[in-house]
Design a protein around this motif. Structure first.
Motif, PDB file in Angstrom:
ATOM      1  N   HIS A   8       0.817  -1.224   0.000  1.00 56.95           N
ATOM      2  CA  HIS A   8       0.000   0.000   0.000  1.00 56.95           C
ATOM      3  C   HIS A   8       0.846   1.267   0.000  1.00 56.95           C
ATOM      4  O   HIS A   8       0.771   2.075  -0.935  1.00 56.95           O
ATOM      5  CB  HIS A   8      -0.934   0.006   1.203  1.00 56.95           C
ATOM      6  N   CYS A   9       1.674   1.446   1.032  1.00 58.58           N
ATOM      7  CA  CYS A   9       2.453   2.690   1.134  1.00 58.58           C
ATOM      8  C   CYS A   9       3.785   2.618   0.388  1.00 58.58           C
ATOM      9  O   CYS A   9       4.428   3.649   0.167  1.00 58.58           O
ATOM     10  CB  CYS A   9       2.684   3.063   2.592  1.00 58.58           C
ATOM     11  N   LYS A  10       4.212   1.405   0.041  1.00 60.38           N
ATOM     12  CA  LYS A  10       5.441   1.170  -0.737  1.00 60.38           C
ATOM     13  C   LYS A  10       6.732   1.417   0.055  1.00 60.38           C
ATOM     14  O   LYS A  10       7.811   1.418  -0.508  1.00 60.38           O
ATOM     15  CB  LYS A  10       5.466   2.023  -2.024  1.00 60.38           C
ATOM     16  N   CYS A  18       1.418   2.810   7.002  1.00 60.45           N
ATOM     17  CA  CYS A  18      -0.022   2.701   6.772  1.00 60.45           C
ATOM     18  C   CYS A  18      -0.840   3.099   8.000  1.00 60.45           C
ATOM     19  O   CYS A  18      -1.876   3.750   7.874  1.00 60.45           O
ATOM     20  CB  CYS A  18      -0.370   1.276   6.341  1.00 60.45           C
ATOM     21  N   ILE A  21      -1.245   6.966   8.269  1.00 57.10           N
ATOM     22  CA  ILE A  21      -1.840   7.739   7.181  1.00 57.10           C
ATOM     23  C   ILE A  21      -3.273   8.154   7.513  1.00 57.10           C
ATOM     24  O   ILE A  21      -4.105   7.326   7.867  1.00 57.10           O
ATOM     25  CB  ILE A  21      -1.828   6.931   5.867  1.00 57.10           C
ATOM     26  N   GLN A  23      -6.638  10.358   6.047  1.00 55.90           N
ATOM     27  CA  GLN A  23      -7.227  10.886   4.821  1.00 55.90           C
ATOM     28  C   GLN A  23      -7.719  12.313   5.055  1.00 55.90           C
ATOM     29  O   GLN A  23      -8.513  12.572   5.958  1.00 55.90           O
ATOM     30  CB  GLN A  23      -8.402  10.031   4.375  1.00 55.90           C
ATOM     31  N   ARG A  47       4.699  10.391  -2.249  1.00 56.27           N
ATOM     32  CA  ARG A  47       3.832   9.211  -2.211  1.00 56.27           C
ATOM     33  C   ARG A  47       2.868   9.283  -1.027  1.00 56.27           C
ATOM     34  O   ARG A  47       1.699   8.895  -1.130  1.00 56.27           O
ATOM     35  CB  ARG A  47       4.691   7.953  -2.131  1.00 56.27           C
ATOM     36  N   LEU A  48       3.345   9.794   0.092  1.00 62.11           N
ATOM     37  CA  LEU A  48       2.484   9.917   1.269  1.00 62.11           C
ATOM     38  C   LEU A  48       1.344  10.904   1.017  1.00 62.11           C
ATOM     39  O   LEU A  48       0.224  10.705   1.491  1.00 62.11           O
ATOM     40  CB  LEU A  48       3.310  10.359   2.477  1.00 62.11           C
ATOM     41  N   SER A  50      -0.045  11.454  -1.870  1.00 67.45           N
ATOM     42  CA  SER A  50      -1.002  10.807  -2.773  1.00 67.45           C
ATOM     43  C   SER A  50      -1.907   9.834  -2.020  1.00 67.45           C
ATOM     44  O   SER A  50      -3.027   9.549  -2.448  1.00 67.45           O
ATOM     45  CB  SER A  50      -0.270  10.078  -3.907  1.00 67.45           C
ATOM     46  N   LEU A  51      -1.422   9.320  -0.885  1.00 64.35           N
ATOM     47  CA  LEU A  51      -2.216   8.396  -0.072  1.00 64.35           C
ATOM     48  C   LEU A  51      -3.085   9.127   0.941  1.00 64.35           C
ATOM     49  O   LEU A  51      -4.060   8.563   1.444  1.00 64.35           O
ATOM     50  CB  LEU A  51      -1.289   7.425   0.667  1.00 64.35           C
ATOM     51  N   SER A  52      -2.744  10.372   1.232  1.00 67.31           N
ATOM     52  CA  SER A  52      -3.446  11.118   2.275  1.00 67.31           C
ATOM     53  C   SER A  52      -4.503  12.075   1.738  1.00 67.31           C
ATOM     54  O   SER A  52      -5.553  12.254   2.364  1.00 67.31           O
ATOM     55  CB  SER A  52      -2.442  11.923   3.112  1.00 67.31           C
ATOM     56  N   THR A  54      -7.367  13.577  -0.820  1.00 72.20           N
ATOM     57  CA  THR A  54      -8.401  13.037  -1.701  1.00 72.20           C
ATOM     58  C   THR A  54      -8.223  13.534  -3.135  1.00 72.20           C
ATOM     59  O   THR A  54      -8.689  12.902  -4.077  1.00 72.20           O
ATOM     60  CB  THR A  54      -9.801  13.420  -1.205  1.00 72.20           C
TER      61      THR A  54
END
Length: 201
Positions: A8-10, A18, A21, A23, A47-48, A50-52, A54
């Motif tokens: 998921h977080c790579k 994870c 993180i 949202q 990358r963080l 892009s995961l956090s 919306t």
């Protein structure tokens, strides 16, 4: 031997973020133009984001041909976060800056070292069509594990967090908390005398 990565977080399984993180719902779409050299950097923060967030997208490249999609962005309501003498300062309460911030729909951010970001600017002339924005006062750098050559350097995560706080009044603390977790997990296995170099001043 390659490290095992979280799907998921790579990040590596030992530094997986994870659980850290959160949202955040942002209205302005953040478009990160990432230099290819940053993709495999274990301490990269784009990358963080892009995961956090919306509304966040990462595009990888270094020249005009790699970023043709930015030509479709609305020029009047898109800003480029980049220090420049023509930049509007987001933390300046003047009427022009305030009115412009209220109209923003997209924020372009360059992800790379100062040298790489400058290269992207030089090789992507269409970026000059957008109003540049920056800060009058640079917040304290919280990203201790990646040294930068300039005192006013911020990680991509910090720059975006501060921008969204100024433009949308979003509380950036969840992003800063995640960054602090990254600091701690990246230094957890260092000898104490080495880890001490990366502690808050």
């Amino acid at each position: 031997m390659s490290r095992l990565l979280c799907t998921h977080c790579k990040f590596s399984l030992t530094t997986c973020l994870c659980e850290d993180i959160s949202q955040l719902k942002n209205s302005i779409k953040v478009i990160i133009l990432q230099h290819p050299s940053e993709i495999k950097v274990t301490k990269n923060t784009a990358r963080l984001l892009s995961l956090s967030l919306t509304q966040c997208e990462i595009k990888v490249g270094e020249s005009e041909s790699d970023f043709t999609s930015i030509l479709d962005l609305p020029i009047q309501t898109t800003a480029l976060l980049y220090p420049d003498k023509t930049a509007l300062l987001l933390d300046d309460s003047t009427t022009n800056t305030s009115q412009f911030s209220k109209t923003l729909t997209h924020l372009i951010v360059l992800d790379g070292t100062w040298k790489k970001a400058y290269k992207i600017m030089q090789m992507t002339p269409s970026l000059n069509a957008f109003q540049k924005v920056s800060f009058k006062e640079i917040p304290k750098n919280r990203y201790r594990i990646r040294k930068a050559p300039r005192l006013d350097s911020l990680s991509t995560l910090e720059a975006v967090a501060h921008s969204l706080a100024l433009i949308e009044s979003i509380d950036p603390q969840p992003l800063y908390t995640m960054l602090e977790s990254l600091n701690k997990k990246q230094t957890q296995f260092m000898p104490e005398h080495v880890k001490a170099r990366y502690q808050p001043i």
